[in-house]
Design a protein around this motif. Sequence first.
Motif, PDB file in Angstrom:
ATOM      1  N   THR A  40       0.831  -1.203   0.000  1.00 34.25           N
ATOM      2  CA  THR A  40       0.000   0.000   0.000  1.00 34.25           C
ATOM      3  C   THR A  40       0.869   1.259   0.000  1.00 34.25           C
ATOM      4  O   THR A  40       0.601   2.214  -0.725  1.00 34.25           O
ATOM      5  CB  THR A  40      -0.932   0.001   1.223  1.00 34.25           C
ATOM      6  N   ARG A  41       1.927   1.240   0.816  1.00 32.30           N
ATOM      7  CA  ARG A  41       2.853   2.386   0.837  1.00 32.30           C
ATOM      8  C   ARG A  41       3.466   2.584  -0.550  1.00 32.30           C
ATOM      9  O   ARG A  41       3.561   3.719  -1.036  1.00 32.30           O
ATOM     10  CB  ARG A  41       3.943   2.125   1.891  1.00 32.30           C
ATOM     11  N   ARG A  46       4.076   5.858  -4.999  1.00 30.15           N
ATOM     12  CA  ARG A  46       4.584   5.521  -6.343  1.00 30.15           C
ATOM     13  C   ARG A  46       6.037   5.053  -6.254  1.00 30.15           C
ATOM     14  O   ARG A  46       6.876   5.446  -7.058  1.00 30.15           O
ATOM     15  CB  ARG A  46       4.421   6.724  -7.283  1.00 30.15           C
ATOM     16  N   ASP A  47       6.294   4.204  -5.285  1.00 34.49           N
ATOM     17  CA  ASP A  47       7.652   3.751  -4.981  1.00 34.49           C
ATOM     18  C   ASP A  47       7.865   2.352  -5.588  1.00 34.49           C
ATOM     19  O   ASP A  47       7.536   1.329  -4.988  1.00 34.49           O
ATOM     20  CB  ASP A  47       7.825   3.724  -3.449  1.00 34.49           C
ATOM     21  N   ARG A 107       1.394  -9.313  -3.115  1.00 35.84           N
ATOM     22  CA  ARG A 107       2.349  -9.315  -4.222  1.00 35.84           C
ATOM     23  C   ARG A 107       1.696  -8.805  -5.504  1.00 35.84           C
ATOM     24  O   ARG A 107       2.249  -7.997  -6.239  1.00 35.84           O
ATOM     25  CB  ARG A 107       2.886 -10.741  -4.458  1.00 35.84           C
ATOM     26  N   ASN A 108       0.467  -9.274  -5.756  1.00 35.16           N
ATOM     27  CA  ASN A 108      -0.236  -8.823  -6.953  1.00 35.16           C
ATOM     28  C   ASN A 108      -0.486  -7.316  -6.906  1.00 35.16           C
ATOM     29  O   ASN A 108      -0.314  -6.614  -7.906  1.00 35.16           O
ATOM     30  CB  ASN A 108      -1.545  -9.605  -7.102  1.00 35.16           C
ATOM     31  N   ALA A 109      -0.867  -6.801  -5.730  1.00 33.98           N
ATOM     32  CA  ALA A 109      -1.083  -5.358  -5.575  1.00 33.98           C
ATOM     33  C   ALA A 109       0.218  -4.610  -5.845  1.00 33.98           C
ATOM     34  O   ALA A 109       0.224  -3.564  -6.503  1.00 33.98           O
ATOM     35  CB  ALA A 109      -1.612  -5.050  -4.180  1.00 33.98           C
ATOM     36  N   ALA A 110       1.338  -5.150  -5.362  1.00 34.02           N
ATOM     37  CA  ALA A 110       2.634  -4.500  -5.567  1.00 34.02           C
ATOM     38  C   ALA A 110       3.006  -4.466  -7.044  1.00 34.02           C
ATOM     39  O   ALA A 110       3.501  -3.455  -7.554  1.00 34.02           O
ATOM     40  CB  ALA A 110       3.713  -5.229  -4.756  1.00 34.02           C
ATOM     41  N   GLU A 129      -5.726   3.500   1.576  1.00 34.28           N
ATOM     42  CA  GLU A 129      -4.955   3.520   2.819  1.00 34.28           C
ATOM     43  C   GLU A 129      -5.827   3.088   3.994  1.00 34.28           C
ATOM     44  O   GLU A 129      -5.378   2.352   4.868  1.00 34.28           O
ATOM     45  CB  GLU A 129      -4.411   4.933   3.070  1.00 34.28           C
ATOM     46  N   ARG A 130      -7.084   3.553   4.002  1.00 38.81           N
ATOM     47  CA  ARG A 130      -7.967   3.173   5.109  1.00 38.81           C
ATOM     48  C   ARG A 130      -8.264   1.670   5.086  1.00 38.81           C
ATOM     49  O   ARG A 130      -8.259   0.999   6.105  1.00 38.81           O
ATOM     50  CB  ARG A 130      -9.281   3.961   5.046  1.00 38.81           C
ATOM     51  N   MET A 131      -8.533   1.159   3.878  1.00 35.94           N
ATOM     52  CA  MET A 131      -8.791  -0.288   3.749  1.00 35.94           C
ATOM     53  C   MET A 131      -7.593  -1.090   4.247  1.00 35.94           C
ATOM     54  O   MET A 131      -7.736  -2.047   5.010  1.00 35.94           O
ATOM     55  CB  MET A 131      -9.008  -0.653   2.281  1.00 35.94           C
ATOM     56  N   ALA A 132      -6.392  -0.695   3.788  1.00 39.86           N
ATOM     57  CA  ALA A 132      -5.178  -1.437   4.152  1.00 39.86           C
ATOM     58  C   ALA A 132      -4.969  -1.375   5.667  1.00 39.86           C
ATOM     59  O   ALA A 132      -4.616  -2.381   6.298  1.00 39.86           O
ATOM     60  CB  ALA A 132      -3.977  -0.854   3.414  1.00 39.86           C
ATOM     61  N   GLN A 133      -5.210  -0.180   6.232  1.00 42.34           N
ATOM     62  CA  GLN A 133      -5.065  -0.001   7.682  1.00 42.34           C
ATOM     63  C   GLN A 133      -5.983  -0.976   8.436  1.00 42.34           C
ATOM     64  O   GLN A 133      -5.561  -1.688   9.350  1.00 42.34           O
ATOM     65  CB  GLN A 133      -5.428   1.456   8.015  1.00 42.34           C
ATOM     66  N   LEU A 134      -7.248  -1.021   8.000  1.00 42.27           N
ATOM     67  CA  LEU A 134      -8.227  -1.887   8.668  1.00 42.27           C
ATOM     68  C   LEU A 134      -7.847  -3.366   8.550  1.00 42.27           C
ATOM     69  O   LEU A 134      -7.900  -4.108   9.540  1.00 42.27           O
ATOM     70  CB  LEU A 134      -9.622  -1.679   8.079  1.00 42.27           C
TER      71      LEU A 134
END
Lengths: 242, 242
Positions: A40-41, A46-47, A107-110, A129-134
């Motif tokens: 997510t980060r 965009r890293d 991995r797929n998200a990355a 970001e909120r979804m990933a946090q939860l």
Amino acid sequence: MPTETLPEHIVKSYDEDLRHLRDMTARMGGLAERQVADATRALVRRDTELATEVVQRDAQIDALEREIESFCVRLIALRQPMAQDLRVIIAAMKASNDLERIGDYARNAAKRAIVLASLPAIGSLAGFERMAQLVQENLKAAMDAFVTDDAEAARAVWEADEPVDAIYNGIFRELLTFMMEDPRNITAATHMLFIAKNLERIGDHTTNIAERIYYAVRGDTLPEERPKADQSAYAVVRPAGE
Amino acid sequence: MPTETLPEHIVKSYDEDLRHLRDMTARMGGLAERQVADATRALVRRDTELATEVVQRDAQIDALEREIESFCVRLIALRQPMAQDLRVIIAAMKASNDLERIGDYARNAAKRAIVLASLPAIGSLAGFERMAQLVQENLKAAMDAFVTDDAEAARAVWEADEPVDAIYNGIFRELLTFMMEDPRNITAATHMLFIAKNLERIGDHTTNIAERIYYAVRGDTLPEERPKADQSAYAVVRPAGE
């Protein structure tokens, strides 16, 4: 030979085996959690370097799954566990399966984050970001419940997935609107749709893990239907003015 | 008590247990296969009644998963199986997990087929039919390999997923092009994208099952990387003329 007649160090070592199994599973959970956070980060910043690290690190999760599975098989063969111990071992084996899937989704998200970094940015990533946090919080709570044998904490995780689904539905509609506004958004929005879906699936696998923990501790299953807010499979979004 | 001294009917009954486990797993596989077939038929024929049946029938698959799991746990506790028997039991338990996921993907595809029946048809569904055909064949071959303990047949299934990925990539690009041509296609094309992804995931779970069968029979794992043609996570499709 009944357990009470075994020399104490053998019994202790069986407890240590179960402790080791819980620790391995918690370690795998921690790794999966970190993969979700970093994917997510990488998306938000965009890293592409970080995204590439996530893709490469997935092999560690896969290796842990195999390690847990063979440890469980050895434990069953050598210790012939009964009742709750057997349920805990089965839960660890099944949870490692879910964690492996969670790793695959991260991995797929990355991978998609790498592509997105080369495309014009669209919309806000706050929902992601909120979804990933939860989902990270839920995953951490699930692993804590596993280590402490806490059925009620597991049930709380199982119930906590609804807001994740609700955010996913919002993102789904927003992205379809972006696509309709400008065809140049379509490639990026499609990759973002799949990332949102990955996060939603990670949430689902976390509830699976919670169910398994509840069953391992109680020997009893949670009700079949859990609160669920994902209606996106039925969603129809129409272009403005239609 | 070593096996050779057990009365024959007890040994037989253990063999019968293992046979029963294989049969239950094969039945679950057959059900999953039918769900994939019917979900695809519902999509192609715009048959919302059949799609609704698929959605409802998913509960049968979930029930079978729970049945297989508790049978496996009982078998482990009562029979204390070793070596290959234990591997077969673990494989059945893990395969039932994959089959449950396959059932979920088929149900999700059926839900989307219901929505699609209310939207204007876009593009050809031939690719979906071919993908569904291939994953059904692979699933059937995997279950046959499980029932007959055929490691080589399992390896063949594991290698046969590549064309599924290739069709998926083609569908992905085609649907993005449709979206770019006309924003009114976007909602339908998005649901179709997710259905294609569901079929691709069903193919992946089938290869997982094949890996587990290979391991159960041989006690040895297949190489880590299987031939894989899905590059869609990296795909960039640009609107015409850009």
